[in-house]
Design an enzyme around this catalytic site. Structure first.
Site, PDB file in Angstrom:
ATOM      1  N   ALA A 175     -90.186 -17.558  28.492  1.00 48.93           N
ATOM      2  CA  ALA A 175     -91.436 -18.229  28.132  1.00 48.93           C
ATOM      3  C   ALA A 175     -91.341 -19.732  28.357  1.00 48.93           C
ATOM      4  O   ALA A 175     -92.267 -20.347  28.908  1.00 48.93           O
ATOM      5  CB  ALA A 175     -91.787 -17.929  26.675  1.00 48.93           C
ATOM      6  N   GLY A 179     -83.581 -14.127  25.277  1.00 46.66           N
ATOM      7  CA  GLY A 179     -84.058 -13.943  26.650  1.00 46.66           C
ATOM      8  C   GLY A 179     -85.543 -14.211  26.792  1.00 46.66           C
ATOM      9  O   GLY A 179     -85.988 -14.864  27.738  1.00 46.66           O
ATOM     10  N   CYS A 180     -86.315 -13.723  25.849  1.00 48.29           N
ATOM     11  CA  CYS A 180     -87.772 -13.893  25.899  1.00 48.29           C
ATOM     12  C   CYS A 180     -88.168 -15.356  25.702  1.00 48.29           C
ATOM     13  O   CYS A 180     -89.114 -15.839  26.324  1.00 48.29           O
ATOM     14  CB  CYS A 180     -88.446 -12.995  24.869  1.00 48.29           C
ATOM     15  SG  CYS A 180     -88.163 -11.234  25.188  1.00 48.29           S
ATOM     16  N   THR A 181     -87.446 -16.064  24.861  1.00 49.24           N
ATOM     17  CA  THR A 181     -87.702 -17.486  24.653  1.00 49.24           C
ATOM     18  C   THR A 181     -87.390 -18.263  25.922  1.00 49.24           C
ATOM     19  O   THR A 181     -88.176 -19.120  26.354  1.00 49.24           O
ATOM     20  CB  THR A 181     -86.875 -18.017  23.464  1.00 49.24           C
ATOM     21  OG1 THR A 181     -87.274 -17.306  22.286  1.00 49.24           O
ATOM     22  CG2 THR A 181     -87.075 -19.506  23.266  1.00 49.24           C
TER      23      THR A 181
END
Length: 156
Positions: free
Chosen positions: A49, A44-46
């Site tokens: 970003a 999710g964070c990738t």
């Protein structure tokens, strides 16, 4: 911790990052998207970003972007290099900045209440005020939603 509201003065910060020390005053006179995410190099964070990276690259988002998580500088540098992120990632290992922005606290994770970083994004206007505060956001499609809010704010 009281959640920030539109019109509030953005809390100041000065933290180490992948581009050296970064502080709020570095962005005076510019729009800033300050986003808090749980962990470097997770799905999710990738996605989040890379969405911000792509929106900034194709000029769909006319603002500076800064990411913040509790990961250390080495982790941030690897994450930034691996995904060619062109914006600073701030080191907030003690979650003090996240707490200041009310982006740390109780949240639900897989149906359980846990304490941790709350995925949140703040659009800060050129005067250093919170123009939009978004808490408990979903990573998928979030960049597009932020770009849309930002455009509406800049056009008004």
């Amino acid at each position: 911790m009281t959640r920030l509201q539109e019109g509030d003065k953005a809390p100041n910060f000065k933290l180490p990052s992948t581009t050296g020390t970064v502080q709020l005053k570095d962005f005076k006179g510019e729009w800033l998207v300050l986003y808090f995410y749980p962990k470097d190099d997770t799905p999710g964070c990738t996605k989040e970003a890379c969405d911000f990276r792509d929106l900034q690259a194709n000029a769909s988002m006319d603002a500076k972007v800064v990411g913040v998580s509790a990961d250390d500088l080495s982790s941030h540098e690897s994450f930034q290099e691996k995904y060619d992120l062109a914006f600073p990632l701030l080191v907030d290992t003690d979650n003090e900045l996240a707490k200041t922005y009310a982006a740390y606290g109780e949240k639900k994770l897989y149906g359980k209440v846990v304490v941790g970083l709350i995925r949140s994004t703040f659009i800060i206007n050129p005067k250093g005020e919170i123009a939009k505060a978004m808490y408990n956001v979903k990573a998928t499609g979030h960049g597009e939603r932020v770009a849309k809010f930002l455009k509406e704010l800049q056009d008004s």
